[in-house]
Design an enzyme around this catalytic site. Structure first.
Site, PDB file in Angstrom:
ATOM      1  N   SER A 169      -7.420   5.252  -3.335  1.00 43.68           N
ATOM      2  CA  SER A 169      -8.276   5.140  -4.509  1.00 43.68           C
ATOM      3  C   SER A 169      -9.572   4.389  -4.204  1.00 43.68           C
ATOM      4  O   SER A 169      -9.568   3.379  -3.512  1.00 43.68           O
ATOM      5  CB  SER A 169      -7.518   4.402  -5.616  1.00 43.68           C
ATOM      6  OG  SER A 169      -8.377   4.160  -6.698  1.00 43.68           O
ATOM      7  N   CYS A 191      -6.567  -5.817 -10.886  1.00 43.25           N
ATOM      8  CA  CYS A 191      -7.624  -6.079 -11.872  1.00 43.25           C
ATOM      9  C   CYS A 191      -7.399  -7.464 -12.470  1.00 43.25           C
ATOM     10  O   CYS A 191      -6.268  -7.876 -12.679  1.00 43.25           O
ATOM     11  CB  CYS A 191      -7.562  -5.061 -13.010  1.00 43.25           C
ATOM     12  SG  CYS A 191      -7.689  -3.341 -12.516  1.00 43.25           S
ATOM     13  N   GLY A 224      -3.805   0.657   4.457  1.00 44.27           N
ATOM     14  CA  GLY A 224      -4.451  -0.537   4.994  1.00 44.27           C
ATOM     15  C   GLY A 224      -4.886  -0.293   6.430  1.00 44.27           C
ATOM     16  O   GLY A 224      -4.099  -0.460   7.354  1.00 44.27           O
ATOM     17  N   GLY A 282      -8.145   5.293   3.472  1.00 40.58           N
ATOM     18  CA  GLY A 282      -9.252   4.809   2.656  1.00 40.58           C
ATOM     19  C   GLY A 282     -10.554   4.654   3.401  1.00 40.58           C
ATOM     20  O   GLY A 282     -11.360   5.579   3.495  1.00 40.58           O
TER      21      GLY A 282
END
Length: 300
Positions: free
Chosen positions: A20, A128, A241, A263
């Site tokens: 994401s 968050c 990661g 990512g």
């Protein structure tokens, strides 16, 4: 040769997905990458209302990776449902929507909106800041992790993936809390908190001062945390990661992950996911591995 894996009843054609925030919703990358070849596309985080994100500068390179403090800028759930889901439905890949929020109610609102949308899984970004708790991330407090997982699960029609923060003393505590709250899947790790100082300007490289560290430098930490989590819970794990290559991805599988997310590698090599899938296939061929599932948790 079988590369299919199952996560919470959802079958992926291979265990490779996008992480994401590194792939948008696939639009920008679709000219470089055949989205049909991916196990899943994980979208950028989406909130109940548009978020402007943090002030700039908000990305900086660092040795072995990068720091970002984007602040989860996104157009909000209405635009996402109108624009991004129809785009992704054109492809034969699974759709995982990353959900962010500032309160439990924010998360639940997005999850409810997605209940009747044609998406396959929800990834809940609990890194968050929880506004009501003075800005401490939900993911850093096991009690908060369990509570938000349970609240989201009540509203969700799709399987729920809880994305764990590595910025904790013991990753297995938050993993067990998510499992107790009813999570279907765990994904880890999110970024590590880091800082860079521009010595010539004598100021912080990021306007936010700190940012999330990602890239190859964090991979050994991520592999260790995936292994520990796989020993502590019974849930399937999506590992991430610093994955740059098929070898990296296979390490995560052997540590106990059922699938992996790629990512930071997408930024400097838009074809990274495809190369990793092909590399895993080649490894299986070379080693006589007939079913990729035999590699999952191969290291005890």
């Amino acid at each position: 040769m079988n590369m299919k894996v199952q996560i919470a009843g959802v079958e992926l054609k291979n265990p490779v997905m996008t992480a994401s925030g590194t792939f948008g919703s696939g639009q920008e990358y679709s000219e470089f990458v055949d989205l049909n070849a991916l196990g899943a596309v994980v979208t950028k985080g989406v909130a109940n209302v548009p978020w402007p994100g943090n002030p700039t500068p908000r990305i900086t390179e660092t040795y072995g990776g990068m720091l970002n403090a984007i602040g989860l800028q996104n157009p909000g759930i209405d635009v996402f449902c109108r624009r991004d889901i129809p785009f992704l439905k054109k492809y034969d890949t699974k759709i995982i929507v990353n959900v962010c929020g500032k309160t439990t109610e924010d998360y639940c609102e997005v999850v409810e909106r997605l209940a009747d949308e044609p998406v396959d899984m929800l990834e809940i970004n609990i890194s968050c800041p929880n506004v009501k708790e003075g800005g401490i991330a939900f993911g850093q407090d096991p009690k908060a992790v369990e509570a938000i997982t349970a609240a989201v699960k009540k509203k969700a029609r799709q399987p729920v993936i809880m994305k764990l923060s590595p910025n904790v003393a013991d990753i297995t505590e938050t993993a067990r809390a998510a499992e107790a709250g009813g999570a279907d899947v765990l994904s880890l790790i999110n970024t590590l908190t880091g800082m860079k100082i521009d010595i010539n300007r004598r100021t912080f490289a990021l306007a936010n001062k700190t940012g999330g560290m990602s890239g190859p430098a964090i991979k050994p930490i991520a592999v260790r945390m995936v292994y520990q989590t796989a020993q502590a819970v019974k849930l399937p794990i999506i590992g991430m990661g610093g994955i740059q290559s098929a070898e990296d991805a296979l390490e995560f599988l052997m540590a106990g992950a059922t699938a992996v997310s790629v990512g930071t590698a997408n930024f400097h090599n838009p074809c990274a996911t495809i190369e990793i899938i092909e590399g895993m296939r080649q490894f299986m061929e070379d080693k006589g591995v007939k079913d990729i599932r035999t590699l999952i948790g191969a290291v005890r």
